[in-house]
Write a protein that holds these residues in place. Structure first.
Motif, PDB file in Angstrom:
ATOM      1  N   THR A  54       0.859  -1.172  -0.225  1.00  0.00           N
ATOM      2  CA  THR A  54       0.060  -0.136   0.010  1.00  0.00           C
ATOM      3  C   THR A  54       0.958   1.365   0.120  1.00  0.00           C
ATOM      4  N   LEU A  55       1.874   1.141   0.422  1.00  0.00           N
ATOM      5  CA  LEU A  55       3.042   2.325   0.606  1.00  0.00           C
ATOM      6  C   LEU A  55       3.430   2.674  -0.995  1.00  0.00           C
ATOM      7  N   HIS A  56       3.662   1.644  -1.688  1.00  0.00           N
ATOM      8  CA  HIS A  56       4.180   1.722  -3.048  1.00  0.00           C
ATOM      9  C   HIS A  56       3.303   1.722  -4.218  1.00  0.00           C
ATOM     10  N   ALA A  57       2.287   0.905  -4.005  1.00  0.00           N
ATOM     11  CA  ALA A  57       1.242   0.598  -5.171  1.00  0.00           C
ATOM     12  C   ALA A  57      -0.314   1.069  -4.811  1.00  0.00           C
ATOM     13  N   TRP A  58      -0.337   2.018  -4.205  1.00  0.00           N
ATOM     14  CA  TRP A  58      -1.806   2.435  -3.756  1.00  0.00           C
ATOM     15  C   TRP A  58      -2.762   2.580  -4.747  1.00  0.00           C
ATOM     16  N   ARG A  59      -2.343   3.304  -5.666  1.00  0.00           N
ATOM     17  CA  ARG A  59      -2.957   3.732  -6.663  1.00  0.00           C
ATOM     18  C   ARG A  59      -3.325   2.585  -7.547  1.00  0.00           C
ATOM     19  N   LEU A  60      -2.679   1.393  -7.684  1.00  0.00           N
ATOM     20  CA  LEU A  60      -2.941   0.489  -8.397  1.00  0.00           C
ATOM     21  C   LEU A  60      -3.861  -0.506  -7.593  1.00  0.00           C
ATOM     22  N   ILE A  61      -3.587  -0.598  -6.274  1.00  0.00           N
ATOM     23  CA  ILE A  61      -4.558  -1.081  -5.611  1.00  0.00           C
ATOM     24  C   ILE A  61      -6.040  -0.684  -5.513  1.00  0.00           C
ATOM     25  N   GLU A  62      -6.368   0.718  -5.472  1.00  0.00           N
ATOM     26  CA  GLU A  62      -7.330   1.498  -5.618  1.00  0.00           C
ATOM     27  C   GLU A  62      -7.993   1.424  -6.911  1.00  0.00           C
ATOM     28  N   GLU A  63      -7.175   1.271  -7.970  1.00  0.00           N
ATOM     29  CA  GLU A  63      -7.803   1.319  -9.560  1.00  0.00           C
ATOM     30  C   GLU A  63      -8.436  -0.047  -9.675  1.00  0.00           C
ATOM     31  N   CYS A  64      -7.777  -1.058  -9.130  1.00  0.00           N
ATOM     32  CA  CYS A  64      -8.340  -2.433  -9.443  1.00  0.00           C
ATOM     33  C   CYS A  64      -9.307  -2.851  -8.362  1.00  0.00           C
ATOM     34  N   LYS A  65      -9.665  -1.788  -7.399  1.00  0.00           N
ATOM     35  CA  LYS A  65     -10.655  -1.945  -6.500  1.00  0.00           C
ATOM     36  C   LYS A  65     -10.464  -3.255  -5.501  1.00  0.00           C
ATOM     37  N   ALA A  66      -9.161  -3.425  -5.045  1.00  0.00           N
ATOM     38  CA  ALA A  66      -8.673  -4.362  -4.087  1.00  0.00           C
ATOM     39  C   ALA A  66      -9.277  -3.864  -2.850  1.00  0.00           C
ATOM     40  N   THR A  67      -9.850  -4.837  -1.760  1.00  0.00           N
ATOM     41  CA  THR A  67     -10.513  -4.607  -0.489  1.00  0.00           C
ATOM     42  C   THR A  67      -9.622  -5.004   0.484  1.00  0.00           C
ATOM     43  N   PRO A  68      -9.249  -4.139   1.703  1.00  0.00           N
ATOM     44  CA  PRO A  68      -8.755  -4.692   2.823  1.00  0.00           C
ATOM     45  C   PRO A  68      -8.969  -6.018   3.183  1.00  0.00           C
ATOM     46  N   CYS A  69      -8.297  -6.814   4.014  1.00  0.00           N
ATOM     47  CA  CYS A  69      -8.882  -8.167   4.347  1.00  0.00           C
ATOM     48  C   CYS A  69      -7.646  -8.723   5.331  1.00  0.00           C
ATOM     49  N   ALA A  70      -8.040  -9.571   5.998  1.00  0.00           N
ATOM     50  CA  ALA A  70      -7.215 -10.160   6.945  1.00  0.00           C
ATOM     51  C   ALA A  70      -6.139 -11.007   6.245  1.00  0.00           C
ATOM     52  N   PRO A  71      -4.927 -11.252   6.670  1.00  0.00           N
ATOM     53  CA  PRO A  71      -4.016 -11.940   6.129  1.00  0.00           C
ATOM     54  C   PRO A  71      -4.364 -13.231   5.816  1.00  0.00           C
ATOM     55  N   PRO A  72      -4.001 -13.671   4.338  1.00  0.00           N
ATOM     56  CA  PRO A  72      -4.454 -15.185   4.087  1.00  0.00           C
ATOM     57  C   PRO A  72      -3.680 -16.024   4.413  1.00  0.00           C
ATOM     58  N   SER A  73      -4.370 -17.347   4.558  1.00  0.00           N
ATOM     59  CA  SER A  73      -3.664 -18.445   4.940  1.00  0.00           C
ATOM     60  C   SER A  73      -2.672 -18.688   3.775  1.00  0.00           C
ATOM     61  N   LEU A  74      -1.345 -19.313   4.155  1.00  0.00           N
ATOM     62  CA  LEU A  74      -0.258 -19.435   3.244  1.00  0.00           C
ATOM     63  C   LEU A  74      -0.600 -20.898   2.514  1.00  0.00           C
ATOM     64  N   ALA A  75      -1.549 -21.646   2.723  1.00  0.00           N
ATOM     65  CA  ALA A  75      -1.978 -22.891   2.266  1.00  0.00           C
ATOM     66  C   ALA A  75      -2.429 -22.551   0.515  1.00  0.00           C
ATOM     67  N   GLY A  76      -1.658 -22.938  -0.345  1.00  0.00           N
ATOM     68  CA  GLY A  76      -2.106 -22.649  -1.828  1.00  0.00           C
ATOM     69  C   GLY A  76      -1.738 -21.381  -2.287  1.00  0.00           C
ATOM     70  N   LEU A  77      -1.007 -20.546  -1.531  1.00  0.00           N
ATOM     71  CA  LEU A  77      -0.742 -19.186  -1.795  1.00  0.00           C
ATOM     72  C   LEU A  77       0.727 -19.306  -2.562  1.00  0.00           C
ATOM     73  N   GLU A  78       0.671 -18.622  -3.625  1.00  0.00           N
ATOM     74  CA  GLU A  78       1.700 -18.623  -4.625  1.00  0.00           C
ATOM     75  C   GLU A  78       2.315 -17.155  -4.889  1.00  0.00           C
ATOM     76  N   LEU A  79       3.590 -16.958  -4.611  1.00  0.00           N
ATOM     77  CA  LEU A  79       4.139 -15.665  -4.834  1.00  0.00           C
ATOM     78  C   LEU A  79       4.426 -15.378  -6.373  1.00  0.00           C
ATOM     79  N   LEU A  80       3.722 -14.236  -6.862  1.00  0.00           N
ATOM     80  CA  LEU A  80       4.033 -13.683  -8.391  1.00  0.00           C
ATOM     81  C   LEU A  80       5.299 -12.812  -8.389  1.00  0.00           C
ATOM     82  N   VAL A  81       5.075 -11.787  -7.349  1.00  0.00           N
ATOM     83  CA  VAL A  81       5.938 -10.904  -7.499  1.00  0.00           C
ATOM     84  C   VAL A  81       6.558 -10.228  -6.007  1.00  0.00           C
ATOM     85  N   GLY A  82       7.808 -10.542  -5.964  1.00  0.00           N
ATOM     86  CA  GLY A  82       8.430 -10.110  -4.667  1.00  0.00           C
ATOM     87  C   GLY A  82       9.479 -11.242  -4.300  1.00  0.00           C
TER      88      GLY A  82
END
Length: 103
Positions: free
Chosen positions: A65-93
């Motif tokens: 949110t510090l570096h990509a706030w405009r993108l997060i807002e533009e694609c209308k992502a919503t605040p959420c609880a931390p996701p569980s790591l099961a099945g989570l795949e890193l795309l960027v980072g």
């Protein structure tokens, strides 16, 4: 918007139509550019998880949110609880991001 509001996970659900329209790729590309221009922050990352209907869940780490706030807002992502790591795949980072998520 207060500081605590900004520093949380954000979630975006893309349907199969969004994916075939190239939305996931566009978001990933935009995020990658922001990640690079921010100097590759250690805890800034974009994750994906397959959704049940053939769609895709995208998760932005709080640092994003510090570096990509405009993108997060533009694609209308919503605040959420931390996701569980099961099945989570890193795309960027950084690969070691999962270490920070579990501590």
């Amino acid at each position: 918007m207060g500081e605590s509001m900004n520093m949380q996970w954000h979630h975006l659900l893309l349907g199969p139509g969004d994916i075939s329209a190239g939305k996931a790729t566009a978001i990933q590309d935009a995020f990658t550019a922001l990640f690079r221009s921010a100097g590759g922050p250690r805890t800034m990352a974009l994750f994906r998880k397959d959704a049940q209907d053939g769609g895709l869940d995208l998760y932005f780490t709080p640092e994003s949110t510090l570096h990509a706030w405009r993108l997060i807002e533009e694609c209308k992502a919503t605040p959420c609880a931390p996701p569980s790591l099961a099945g989570l795949e890193l795309l960027v980072g950084h690969n070691e991001i999962t270490y920070y998520l579990t501590t």
